[in-house]
Design a protein around this motif. Structure first.
Motif, PDB file in Angstrom:
ATOM      1  N   GLU A  94      19.311  18.715   8.690  1.00  0.00           N
ATOM      2  CA  GLU A  94      18.733  19.504   9.779  1.00  0.00           C
ATOM      3  C   GLU A  94      17.935  18.635  10.738  1.00  0.00           C
ATOM      4  O   GLU A  94      16.824  18.976  11.143  1.00  0.00           O
ATOM      5  CB  GLU A  94      17.857  20.633   9.182  1.00  0.00           C
ATOM      6  CG  GLU A  94      18.622  21.402   8.117  1.00  0.00           C
ATOM      7  CD  GLU A  94      17.906  22.633   7.573  1.00  0.00           C
ATOM      8  OE1 GLU A  94      16.671  22.663   7.580  1.00  0.00           O
ATOM      9  OE2 GLU A  94      18.613  23.570   7.137  1.00  0.00           O
ATOM     10  N   ALA A  95      18.546  17.495  11.072  1.00  0.00           N
ATOM     11  CA  ALA A  95      17.805  16.523  11.880  1.00  0.00           C
ATOM     12  C   ALA A  95      18.606  15.956  13.037  1.00  0.00           C
ATOM     13  O   ALA A  95      18.131  15.049  13.717  1.00  0.00           O
ATOM     14  CB  ALA A  95      17.327  15.381  10.984  1.00  0.00           C
ATOM     15  N   ASN A  96      19.782  16.438  13.284  1.00  0.00           N
ATOM     16  CA  ASN A  96      20.593  15.849  14.331  1.00  0.00           C
ATOM     17  C   ASN A  96      20.135  16.294  15.715  1.00  0.00           C
ATOM     18  O   ASN A  96      19.527  17.351  15.875  1.00  0.00           O
ATOM     19  CB  ASN A  96      22.071  16.229  14.134  1.00  0.00           C
ATOM     20  CG  ASN A  96      23.007  15.163  14.689  1.00  0.00           C
ATOM     21  OD1 ASN A  96      22.572  14.118  15.170  1.00  0.00           O
ATOM     22  ND2 ASN A  96      24.300  15.428  14.625  1.00  0.00           N
ATOM     23  N   ASP A  97      20.420  15.467  16.694  1.00  0.00           N
ATOM     24  CA  ASP A  97      20.196  15.875  18.073  1.00  0.00           C
ATOM     25  C   ASP A  97      21.220  15.171  18.946  1.00  0.00           C
ATOM     26  O   ASP A  97      22.064  14.419  18.434  1.00  0.00           O
ATOM     27  CB  ASP A  97      18.761  15.587  18.536  1.00  0.00           C
ATOM     28  CG  ASP A  97      18.436  14.102  18.546  1.00  0.00           C
ATOM     29  OD1 ASP A  97      19.342  13.266  18.349  1.00  0.00           O
ATOM     30  OD2 ASP A  97      17.258  13.769  18.747  1.00  0.00           O
ATOM     31  N   TYR A  98      21.165  15.387  20.233  1.00  0.00           N
ATOM     32  CA  TYR A  98      22.197  14.865  21.127  1.00  0.00           C
ATOM     33  C   TYR A  98      21.623  14.786  22.523  1.00  0.00           C
ATOM     34  O   TYR A  98      20.886  15.668  22.949  1.00  0.00           O
ATOM     35  CB  TYR A  98      23.396  15.823  21.111  1.00  0.00           C
ATOM     36  CG  TYR A  98      24.681  15.237  21.681  1.00  0.00           C
ATOM     37  CD1 TYR A  98      25.571  14.559  20.846  1.00  0.00           C
ATOM     38  CD2 TYR A  98      25.007  15.380  23.024  1.00  0.00           C
ATOM     39  CE1 TYR A  98      26.761  14.035  21.343  1.00  0.00           C
ATOM     40  CE2 TYR A  98      26.188  14.850  23.527  1.00  0.00           C
ATOM     41  CZ  TYR A  98      27.064  14.183  22.682  1.00  0.00           C
ATOM     42  OH  TYR A  98      28.236  13.662  23.168  1.00  0.00           O
TER      43      TYR A  98
ATOM     44  N   ASN B 171      23.331  16.612   9.928  1.00  0.00           N
ATOM     45  CA  ASN B 171      23.298  18.070  10.126  1.00  0.00           C
ATOM     46  C   ASN B 171      22.748  18.770   8.897  1.00  0.00           C
ATOM     47  O   ASN B 171      21.916  19.671   8.995  1.00  0.00           O
ATOM     48  CB  ASN B 171      24.703  18.605  10.424  1.00  0.00           C
ATOM     49  CG  ASN B 171      25.135  18.305  11.852  1.00  0.00           C
ATOM     50  OD1 ASN B 171      24.302  18.053  12.720  1.00  0.00           O
ATOM     51  ND2 ASN B 171      26.433  18.343  12.082  1.00  0.00           N
TER      52      ASN B 171
ATOM     53  N   GLU C 140      27.458  18.619  16.773  1.00  0.00           N
ATOM     54  CA  GLU C 140      26.496  17.730  17.440  1.00  0.00           C
ATOM     55  C   GLU C 140      25.538  18.558  18.280  1.00  0.00           C
ATOM     56  O   GLU C 140      25.596  18.559  19.504  1.00  0.00           O
ATOM     57  CB  GLU C 140      27.244  16.698  18.293  1.00  0.00           C
ATOM     58  CG  GLU C 140      28.119  15.782  17.432  1.00  0.00           C
ATOM     59  CD  GLU C 140      28.680  14.584  18.189  1.00  0.00           C
ATOM     60  OE1 GLU C 140      29.307  14.815  19.236  1.00  0.00           O
ATOM     61  OE2 GLU C 140      28.474  13.448  17.734  1.00  0.00           O
ATOM     62  N   PRO C 141      24.635  19.254  17.621  1.00  0.00           N
ATOM     63  CA  PRO C 141      23.734  20.147  18.344  1.00  0.00           C
ATOM     64  C   PRO C 141      22.765  19.345  19.224  1.00  0.00           C
ATOM     65  O   PRO C 141      22.482  18.187  18.950  1.00  0.00           O
ATOM     66  CB  PRO C 141      22.970  20.865  17.235  1.00  0.00           C
ATOM     67  CG  PRO C 141      23.002  19.907  16.090  1.00  0.00           C
ATOM     68  CD  PRO C 141      24.341  19.207  16.177  1.00  0.00           C
ATOM     69  N   TRP C 142      22.276  20.000  20.269  1.00  0.00           N
ATOM     70  CA  TRP C 142      21.317  19.335  21.163  1.00  0.00           C
ATOM     71  C   TRP C 142      20.011  19.003  20.460  1.00  0.00           C
ATOM     72  O   TRP C 142      19.390  17.986  20.736  1.00  0.00           O
ATOM     73  CB  TRP C 142      21.022  20.239  22.368  1.00  0.00           C
ATOM     74  CG  TRP C 142      22.178  20.422  23.298  1.00  0.00           C
ATOM     75  CD1 TRP C 142      23.016  21.503  23.364  1.00  0.00           C
ATOM     76  CD2 TRP C 142      22.649  19.502  24.299  1.00  0.00           C
ATOM     77  NE1 TRP C 142      23.966  21.322  24.343  1.00  0.00           N
ATOM     78  CE2 TRP C 142      23.761  20.090  24.947  1.00  0.00           C
ATOM     79  CE3 TRP C 142      22.233  18.249  24.724  1.00  0.00           C
ATOM     80  CZ2 TRP C 142      24.458  19.470  25.972  1.00  0.00           C
ATOM     81  CZ3 TRP C 142      22.928  17.622  25.753  1.00  0.00           C
ATOM     82  CH2 TRP C 142      24.029  18.232  26.372  1.00  0.00           C
ATOM     83  N   GLU C 143      19.606  19.913  19.570  1.00  0.00           N
ATOM     84  CA  GLU C 143      18.335  19.699  18.858  1.00  0.00           C
ATOM     85  C   GLU C 143      18.557  19.990  17.376  1.00  0.00           C
ATOM     86  O   GLU C 143      19.509  20.680  17.011  1.00  0.00           O
ATOM     87  CB  GLU C 143      17.271  20.670  19.394  1.00  0.00           C
ATOM     88  CG  GLU C 143      16.790  20.335  20.784  1.00  0.00           C
ATOM     89  CD  GLU C 143      15.284  20.531  20.923  1.00  0.00           C
ATOM     90  OE1 GLU C 143      14.714  21.328  20.151  1.00  0.00           O
ATOM     91  OE2 GLU C 143      14.687  19.886  21.800  1.00  0.00           O
ATOM     92  N   PRO C 144      17.687  19.498  16.496  1.00  0.00           N
ATOM     93  CA  PRO C 144      17.820  19.798  15.067  1.00  0.00           C
ATOM     94  C   PRO C 144      17.918  21.299  14.832  1.00  0.00           C
ATOM     95  O   PRO C 144      17.235  22.093  15.489  1.00  0.00           O
ATOM     96  CB  PRO C 144      16.528  19.217  14.478  1.00  0.00           C
ATOM     97  CG  PRO C 144      16.181  18.085  15.392  1.00  0.00           C
ATOM     98  CD  PRO C 144      16.571  18.570  16.755  1.00  0.00           C
ATOM     99  N   ARG C 145      18.758  21.669  13.898  1.00  0.00           N
ATOM    100  CA  ARG C 145      19.110  23.077  13.680  1.00  0.00           C
ATOM    101  C   ARG C 145      18.942  23.371  12.198  1.00  0.00           C
ATOM    102  O   ARG C 145      19.534  22.676  11.366  1.00  0.00           O
ATOM    103  CB  ARG C 145      20.573  23.258  14.091  1.00  0.00           C
ATOM    104  CG  ARG C 145      21.009  24.645  14.398  1.00  0.00           C
ATOM    105  CD  ARG C 145      22.389  24.638  15.054  1.00  0.00           C
ATOM    106  NE  ARG C 145      23.354  23.848  14.292  1.00  0.00           N
ATOM    107  CZ  ARG C 145      24.555  23.481  14.737  1.00  0.00           C
ATOM    108  NH1 ARG C 145      24.962  23.830  15.943  1.00  0.00           N
ATOM    109  NH2 ARG C 145      25.354  22.776  13.980  1.00  0.00           N
TER     110      ARG C 145
END
Lengths: 369, 369, 369, 369
Positions: B183-187, B180, C44-49
């Motif tokens: 700034e690279a997380n996704d789901y 996070n 756990e965002p759907w896309e990078p934030r």
């Protein structure tokens, strides 16, 4: 075997001799030169070309002679008391196949060799006996039947059998012919007795955990820190893998012995594998660049190599030259069979020279000549 | 802790405020700018500076609450039914220490979660129960107490317990806070049930042989093909190593779980280790960059972290922040103790940010405050 | 921007508060714990934030204030006389975007700073002046406008301008915010004057030949041995490449500054590039993980970042946050434009966190809000 | 040369023949075996042993004959119209030294060869002419005198000279003998004309910027993407390096042509270098494993190889076998001299077989026999 390729095409040398050209060739020769087109088609074959022939060495024939060597010479006289196996077409370089050397070494209880080292790399596969050991750079390692052990490039090494052991026989594998061909071999004798630098079996006890590396160790050598691969853990691993893998069509369940720090071969110039052929298994034929020496570690069966059948049982040794079709058969319908092998594939692959071809006719099985 | 370094030297910012400068600063601010020397000494600390505090979570306190979650919410409602452990100073990022998340998950017999994936990497360490399993990219793997399992970056994964199993509790470790922060997380949620793509336990049965890699496999993923490291092989490996190694002065006998194809960490962002403290062992203190979360897998003892004593026994969880001195003690004089741990050292090391310092005073042992 | 993803699905946390649950949460909190499902959808965002916003800093506004700093403070007082550029949403970590710091430093003829080093890595891009130099680990290197120079992690470095030079202004780029966040930064002041250890410009003269590496050198550092990349060779290389390449749809003709020993980024934590937008070129929009800071090195144009237009000309600086769509336009119909940039992509990529997405609507061009 | 090592020591084979042993040896022979101690001292030399001799080929002698080949045969007939240079002791494998082949190829204006490929790798060094070109996998590249160009393992390649060019002569270097020895060579003729797949000079224009790699390119081949290294940039780079480097004691200012993506050799099996000997420079002698073929690219001088003097001037070709002492002398007191060379060092080094030894007597200079 008939050459399937035709040299009478654009892109191949097709010059006919004339008196003028013959004079020209002689003139070139005086200058240490030649016309490429007179040799081009020969030195640029259409497909990889081996100078070795397939061979099989029956242990039942060799064993007595190997043991006899221990009556004829001492380790002190012989350096190492070894009967080496030589390819009919590679006698000039003392190779079993391609650029690989192999031999059978015998050591009696209480005997040990002096230590030496060389740029050539070496490996052993234990065939008989108990109480045998190798010392590699001060690491003494006990060996049992079907164990695989390495003594890499430039490590000091020596071998022996404890007083209370039984006569040991093992197969040696070395790249001596290759390293000589590459004009890079050397040799040194250890001055005095090699002192032990680690507790007994340090290497396998420290690096022998699957997927585990000591967090506090640094290893900067170009070979595996794991010097011994025990049959007692290798064979179960093959059985486990057999539960969930179909295996290679050409080799059954086959595992490479690897450097746990790289996943690559145990040494830079030689790789080694153990393969399990399930009861009744008959693999398909393929060919590839690179030479292989096999020893049957368990069971009995045969291999078809270049269209000819070679029957093997435990302790027999045989070879497959580069770019020769081969397939393996386990003749038992109830027991598995295991083949140990070592090869020069790390050389072939690191130099970008590996290629492989499946045998496509007859559902993948060669016709036996 | 008193800062041992002095900012009143050449090479540090030593500008005194003046009305003129204050006006200047305001002008800069309107342009989205500032004067470096007003923040330089703060953003360029003399030594690594952590924002976490050491913490210990006693399992005897948590266990009941963890189990209670299984009465309060269903896996369908919760996504995953997890109690997470949060550092007093890292609540804003839900981290247990540094950028590492950890939680305790409970699954009852017959329950299973839906499959999902994310750029964050995850690992589990099994604490209780039987019949638990994880499915990673179509590979179903059975889990037992003290087993370690990975679900790497972007693999589809789900967990469950067989109908005939016993309620399972395991520790989750993730790099969610780091990913996070970067700034690279996704789901993504798997659409329907994840189909099995390999036989049960395919990965450990295929890649679990020490120093053995299937010769016919190709693996191009940046994480270990070995998804599970079984306690039944890890603990014996530690005992073997203990026979011939003195061990690390700071950690006793410590093994990293590694990718057998690289010798490196199991995943790109998190490493994990198992260490054995011999009966009565008291390690020396050191500090290093990188954060660690521990779980006691066996035995009891304490750790001194930043000068404070934290007593632990089986299943307790605790953390060591970056650049904080720590040492470990096995309180039993007869039994060994084992600590599982996971860390962000692969990040710290791959970015060139690792450093380490031994505690030199008092023969290497911290004074307890 | 409206979130396109829906949390009301299986696989997301969908637990409604109840009095019983609220009591449970409080109990957890007393133990340093929490229920994952209360934070899961957030962490756990759907896309990078990203937490940064796009920004542009006009040099015409900043230049006077930057020069004024040289009247207000001395290098001795300030450490380094730098105006730093700060993102409206990243003031807490002094970052221009993401975890990247940037500043504008001014040095007058005859001035030089003292030497220091830190775990943070640094780079410079020269904006104005002549006679400027950097000393990196005893290597003094002369700098000209649009030259790019690195001072890697833990190298001693200092800067200055010769007596007969002209006031130099350059952009600094550092990963200070990242290295602080990773709790790994440190700082040391050089004791006395850094002695020169190589002839002037040793590094670029030795390692600056395309595809050439001195056969007799050994380099074991994790960063480029080439410390300076001269505009006088970089710009012609872009022009050459433009003759035979269509270029990237998103970036035109773009070259990474690389370590000639690895082909990888110049340092482990920051990469840098120079790109050429041909006369009239308007690239398509894409977004990717990783943050970028740009400086216009030549020409004028604009970029559309997150749907908003930012006009730039020579020396203007702007940033693109992670996962924000961006496209670039050269407004000249006759001259090319060049953008220098630096980024944290080596971090994002080495940790397996890179992903990229093309803007598919409207033929690839964002609508400007 | 007298062998300085004594085989009458423990650790060497010292078995005397007896009638009993002779009978034993015969028995072994019938089984495809032998006694190692009968060959051990021969196949395990004390030091690396070459089968090549140093040789020098004077261009003034060869040139006329090379040109004459263009009258005697057409490229269509000859495949390639090449005079190859053969070592007096390596005629059986058509090698110039060790396992390296070299030849001199002539192409007249308007001529071109057909395309082919092989597992052997090739390189060229341009000696004379203008308007020459090579096409490598659809990339056409123009060549000038002293340019170095590669046609790696398995790339389609062909050569020619434009209609308006001048007769071109270049040196070919190949590893044909090695790849044949490794039983891995193959050959294929391109069916029809090789179509161009990139603009003229695409490779050098795209990858020829020092320290610059196109950000949008992916390259997964095991050889350099830079196919040509131009004399017009190589020679200046040597002059630049000479300003700030003392150079190697054995080679003066020496640069390896490298793959800009790895810093390693241009191809997996052959490396190449350009070295500059400053006016009057006389390097010291050393020897190493690996074979080298040289061409004088500029100036005149001599080399002492194995104690014998070999005088060379522009375009002369000579060789240094493995483990033979060599030193170089620039005979001009005012002009520099340049030696191009290619070698098999990538093989020797990747297999762990490199070693080097300085000549210690007589201040490092060999006595000339």
């Amino acid at each position: 075997m008939k050459e399937p390729f035709n040299d009478d095409v654009i892109g191949r040398a097709r010059v006919k001799d004339t008196p003028e050209l013959e004079a020209y060739y002689k003139e070139l020769e005086t200058l240490g030169a030649g016309a490429l087109w007179t040799v081009a088609n020969d030195i640029e074959p259409w497909e990889p070309r081996t100078s070795s022939v397939p061979m099989l060495w029956k242990y039942e024939n060799l064993r007595e002679l190997v043991l006899k060597s221990s009556e004829l010479v001492t380790p002190e006289q012989a350096g190492r008391r070894v009967v080496y196996l030589v390819n009919d077409k590679r006698k000039d370089v003392s190779a079993a196949v391609g650029w690989l050397y192999t031999g059978i070494q015998v050591t009696r209880p209480g005997e040990s060799t002096s230590a030496h080292r060389h740029k050539a790399s070496a490996l052993r596969f234990i065939m008989e006996g108990s109480g045998g050991y190798t010392v590699v750079d001060g690491n003494k390692i006990m060996l049992e039947v079907n164990d695989f052990v390495i003594t890499p490039n430039s490590t000091w090494h020596e071998h022996g059998v404890e007083e209370n052991g039984k006569t040991c026989i093992w197969q040696d594998g070395l790249d001596i012919p290759l390293v000589n061909a590459l004009e890079a071999n050397d040799y040194a004798v250890f001055d005095g007795k090699q002192p032990l630098e680690a507790p007994l079996n340090y290497s396998p006890l420290t690096y022998g955990g699957a997927g585990l590396i000591p967090a506090d160790k640094v290893w900067d050598k170009p070979y595996s820190p794991l010097f011994k691969y025990s049959w007692k853990s290798v064979y179960p691993a093959l059985l486990e893998a057999a539960k969930v893998n179909e295996g290679s069509p050409y080799d059954g369940i086959i595992m490479d012995y690897t450097n746990p720090l790289t996943g690559g071969p145990v040494m830079q110039t030689m790789g080694a594998s153990m393969q399990l052929l399930r009861a009744g298994e008959h693999t398909k034929a393929h060919k590839h660049t690179g030479s292989i020496v096999y020893q049957c570690a368990k069971g009995h069966g045969y291999s078809v190599i270049g269209g000819k059948r070679y029957d093997w049982k435990e302790r027999d040794i045989f070879c497959v030259p580069s770019w020769v079709y081969h397939e393996h058969v386990n003749l038992s319908e109830t027991e598995d069979a295991c083949l140990f092998s070592f090869n020069d594939l790390p050389v072939i692959k690191s130099l970008g020279l590996y290629q492989e071809k499946a045998y496509l006719e007859n559902n993948g099985y060669q016709k036996i000549n």
